[in-house]
Design an enzyme around this catalytic site. Structure first.
Site, PDB file in Angstrom:
ATOM      1  N   CYS A 134       0.839  -1.204   0.000  1.00 53.28           N
ATOM      2  CA  CYS A 134       0.000   0.000   0.000  1.00 53.28           C
ATOM      3  C   CYS A 134       0.874   1.254   0.000  1.00 53.28           C
ATOM      4  CB  CYS A 134      -0.909   0.019   1.237  1.00 53.28           C
ATOM      5  SG  CYS A 134      -2.058  -1.355   1.352  1.00 53.28           S
ATOM      6  N   ASP A 175      31.242  21.934  22.184  1.00 51.60           N
ATOM      7  CA  ASP A 175      31.637  23.309  22.456  1.00 51.60           C
ATOM      8  C   ASP A 175      31.798  23.432  23.964  1.00 51.60           C
ATOM      9  OD1 ASP A 175      31.829  26.234  22.144  1.00 51.60           O
ATOM     10  OD2 ASP A 175      29.847  26.206  23.095  1.00 51.60           O
ATOM     11  N   ASP A 234      25.665  25.371  21.621  1.00 51.08           N
ATOM     12  CA  ASP A 234      24.480  26.131  22.005  1.00 51.08           C
ATOM     13  C   ASP A 234      24.442  27.554  21.485  1.00 51.08           C
ATOM     14  OD1 ASP A 234      26.552  27.116  23.697  1.00 51.08           O
ATOM     15  OD2 ASP A 234      25.011  27.924  25.022  1.00 51.08           O
ATOM     16  N   ASP A 257      28.059  28.550  17.044  1.00 52.54           N
ATOM     17  CA  ASP A 257      28.125  27.092  16.881  1.00 52.54           C
ATOM     18  C   ASP A 257      27.293  26.610  15.705  1.00 52.54           C
ATOM     19  OD1 ASP A 257      29.764  26.706  19.115  1.00 52.54           O
ATOM     20  OD2 ASP A 257      28.045  26.664  20.470  1.00 52.54           O
TER      21      ASP A 257
END
Length: 829
Positions: A27, A515, A714, A718
């Site tokens: 299907c 980081d 964050d 970054d």
């Protein structure tokens, strides 16, 4: 009616369409081909477990054409009609303009506008944001409002009702089938295994009368509870696009037709072959219906994470308008509304507190059990729970823009994704049903010409067994069900997969790069040391330096400003501020040129730092970041800022090491400071003194040396590295830009989420491999067995009834295995 899952609105150019009536991988392939054939469709992927199609429309692509193609292929496209009140129309030209803009809105299949009633009837794909459609008309100068507001929770209620209706329908079908099948099955089994029953039946009822009774009972089972198989299976056979329903139609239908001929006109069959298999036809349908019932129940559990998320949303909001306080449906709140929240209530939408104070439980976002204090100027998030006190806030994000709605959207997107591993599965399943039909034909031919007598009976029974035992459903569900349960579990743990293929990507990473600031550390640096060189006073230097840093938004700059204020210093104005990202900043303060930054900034300015080299070495060894201040071209002081390491950082590094991964820290800090932090945490490698634009190069170098690399960060700087890494993980407390660039978002900002995401990805991919091994292994082993391959050696044959039971259990086994992922626990928990 088949269950159709509700989905949130897709981005412009894309649409997610609920699909009802799909039962197997065949299907999925059929719907994909039907949609892809529509002019203007750039790409289409269909997910069996999520029961939806993700369609990308190019220029000229029309949603109505896509919906029509789905319906023509024999499936249901989930749509519903809403009514909008349109104000401001004055003529037929207005009607034409409003209809045009509504039809162009994402998720709209059709729109008709009535000038006399000032109403618009709009057909929408289920899950489309009605408010967003109304905005389309508002933008061209008309006022449009949904007459009945429907929020995400209401859509969920509708989805749940559809699921319950489907299960109830299957329960009724199973009950009806069982009522007619049990006497058939019981009598036939008794005739074969209980001495004397056969002779009693012939004497009491008669062989021919019993055959007529059996015909009626079996016909009832196939026509009424089993009618769903024929309604879809027969048209697909006619279109030469057979699916799972077609196999049932051929298997049960062949047994029934042969038995009918043996009952009505036995003389047309070869001597000794006028056996009847009415009980087999009825049992096949009944057992497959039972399997569908179990499957529907299990499918409902795979999407429970989304349901739980949507139950967090308030259904109403108390809004101040025109001096009155009104209680409105959540969808009626608009940006700028003043909302009142009382104790014990859920915050309805995102916004900023104007007045009042309280403590709000934000554990749904942060995972922290302690309520957070809220007062004027603080932000609140929709779905969080107000504990004590009340407050008013201004609504800033409503509808699909709220954080909760975005989280739901991310989870839905990930659940509907196709992993690279699915490509090979799709290639096999595309040919599976035709291959099974060919195998059944080959089985019939082999038994008819080379089997023992009566050849026709053996040929029919074994061909039917092959048709019935094959299960493309298990193959079609193997991957998407694991993804649905896994990403749902991830959401419960505060991990959002923005890209579904990140699940497979994380499983394959060999190294994880972090980081430092705000990721491994708290991102809240403080000024720890200040030593002025000869000829300068500490407070005077700090006063001037803080005046410069007061113009910067960098966390380190804020730490210096806070340090100056803690000493009670008054900061003068700074003119001509100029920042050099990754190096430092400079400005004129009280007529003096003040510069502050890293040692490389001093070097660029031609200022030597040798007089404080020993102090810099000592501070770096303590894990602090040395900074230098210069006034009028002379070195004035050395400062140090320290950013505390997150409490869980060392534990996360150990967990990743235990998973066989290399851990790297990438930072702009000087090498001595970076290595001190890395040593304390047990990090394997350090890339220090990396400028923001150098993080991409650093990630590429790590990929060259280690292979696939995940990067966790964050900040704005970054974002390029997050996008470059094979998998980017953004801390949820970070910036919107970082989150947009990432593949995975750790909503709670907890570093443990990195290790959990990797462990979960491995668990999901392991679960998928188990499902595929079962699905393919089941078919590879049992289809030849059903064909009678072992008969010459062992004399074993597989009854069509046993085949039906095995097929019914195969899909349920895959779903049950996928549901085991709900018991996943974070490493170390």
């Amino acid at each position: 009616m088949s269950h159709i899952a509700a989905v949130p609105p897709a981005a412009p150019g894309t649409v997610d369409i609920p699909i009802g009536g799909m039962t197997c991988a065949g299907c999925v392939r059929r719907v994909e081909k039907a949609i892809a054939a529509v002019p203007g469709v750039a790409a289409a992927t269909v997910n069996l477990a999520a029961e939806r199609a993700h369609v990308e429309l190019a220029d000229g692509g029309r949603l109505p054409d896509v919906v029509e193609a789905i319906v023509k292929a024999g499936y249901d496209a989930g749509t519903h009609t809403v009514e909008l009140a349109i104000q401001g129309m004055t003529c037929a030209g207005c009607v034409a303009r409003v209809e045009k803009v509504l039809r162009a809105a994402p998720g709209v299949v059709e729109a008709t506008v009535n000038l006399a009633t000032e109403r618009a009837n709009v057909v929408l794909v289920d899950g489309t944001d009605v408010a967003a459609v109304a905005v389309a008309a508002t933008r061209i100068g008309y006022e449009a409002k949904p007459l009945v507001q429907e929020d995400a929770a209401a859509q969920t209620d509708r989805e749940r009702a559809a699921r319950v209706a489907e299960i109830d329908a299957l329960k009724r079908a199973v009950a009806l089938a069982a009522i007619a099948t049990v006497p058939l099955f019981a009598v036939e089994m008794a005739r074969h295994f209980i001495p004397g029953v056969h002779h009693w039946l012939v004497g009491a009822v008669g062989e021919q009368p019993w055959r007529w009774v059996s015909l009626v009972l079996a016909a009832f089972v196939l026509a009424v509870p089993g009618g769903r198989f024929f309604a879809k299976g027969v048209p697909n056979l006619v279109r030469a696009t057979p699916d799972m329903n077609s196999l049932v139609v051929l298997g049960a239908g062949a047994a029934f037709l042969y038995s009918t001929v043996a009952t009505v006109a036995p003389q047309v069959l070869p001597a000794g072959t006028d056996n009847v298999y009415f009980e087999a036809a009825a049992v096949i349908v009944t057992l497959i219906l039972v399997g569908r019932l179990f499957e529907a129940r299990a499918k409902g559990r795979t999407s429970e994470a989304i349901k739980r998320l949507l139950t967090l949303q308030a259904k109403t909001a108390r809004v101040e308008r025109d001096g009155q306080t009104l209680e409105l449906p959540i969808a009626g709140v608009v940006v700028g509304d003043i909302v009142l929240v009382r104790p014990g209530e859920r915050v309805p939408v995102d916004g900023t507190v104007l007045d009042g104070s309280s403590f709000v439980d934000e554990s749904m976002i942060t995972g922290e059990p302690l309520p957070v204090e809220k007062g004027p100027g603080t932000s609140v998030v929709g779905g969080t729970v107000n504990k004590a006190g009340s407050f008013r806030f201004r609504a800033e994000k409503v509808g699909a823009a709220t954080l909760l709605s975005q989280i739901v959207r991310m989870v839905e997107t990930a659940q509907g994704a196709k992993l690279p591993i699915q490509a090979a599965v799709d290639q096999v399943t595309a040919w599976f049903v035709p291959a099974v039909m060919a195998a059944a034909l080959l089985t019939f031919t082999a038994w008819y010409f080379f089997g023992p007598g009566p050849q026709l009976s053996y040929a029919l029974v074994n061909a039917v067994a092959v048709l019935i035992i094959a299960c493309p459903c298990a193959m079609g569900l193997a991957t998407p069900t694991s993804i649905m349960v896994g990403t749902g579990k991830a959401a419960e743990l505060g991990i959002l997969f923005r890209q579904g293929d990140a699940l497979q990507g994380l499983r394959d990473v060999r190294a994880v790069a972090f980081d430092k600031t705000g990721t491994l550390t708290l991102g809240q640096p403080t000024l720890t040391d200040l030593a002025a060189v000869e000829g300068f006073a500490e407070d005077e230097v700090l006063r001037l330096v803080a005046a410069v840093e007061g113009r910067s938004e960098h966390p380190i700059a804020q730490a210096i400003v806070d340090g100056a204020r803690a000493r009670g210093l008054t900061l003068p104005a700074a003119d001509g501020f100029r920042a050099d990202p990754g190096f430092g900043a400079q400005a004129t303060v009280e007529g003096r040129v003040v510069a502050v930054g890293a040692d490389r900034y001093m070097t660029r300015l031609g200022i030597g730092v040798a007089p404080v080299a020993d102090a810099a070495g000592r501070l770096g060894g303590e894990g602090k970041s040395p900074l230098y201040a210069a006034i009028d071209g002379r070195l004035a002081a050395i400062l140090a800022v320290a950013d505390p390491v997150k409490p869980e950082a060392a534990e996360v590094v150990r967990t990743l090491h235990g998973a066989g991964l290399t851990v790297i820290m990438v930072t702009g800090d000087n090498r001595r400071t970076a290595e001190a932090v890395a040593k304390a945490l047990g990090i394997d490698e350090v890339a220090a003194e990396v400028l923001p634009e150098g993080k991409v190069a650093a990630v590429k170098e790590l990929q060259r040396r280690h292979g696939r690399v995940a990067f966790a960060g964050d900040g704005v700087n970054d974002a390029p590295a997050l996008a470059t890494a094979d998998v980017g993980l953004a801390m949820g407390a970070g910036t919107d830009i970082a989150i947009e660039a990432a593949d995975v978002v750790l909503v709670r900002g907890d570093l443990r989420g990195v290790a959990t995401a990797i462990a979960l990805s491995r668990a999901v991919l392991g679960n998928i491999r188990q499902n595929l091994a079962w699905a393919f292994g089941y078919n590879v082993v049992l289809i030849p067995l059903a064909a009678g391959l072992l008969y010459p050696v062992t004399g074993w044959l597989l009854s069509p009834m046993v085949a039906a039971g095995a097929m019914a259990l195969s899909s349920v086994s895959v779903l049950t295995n996928a549901l085991r992922l709900r018991r996943f626990r974070s490493p170390g928990s």
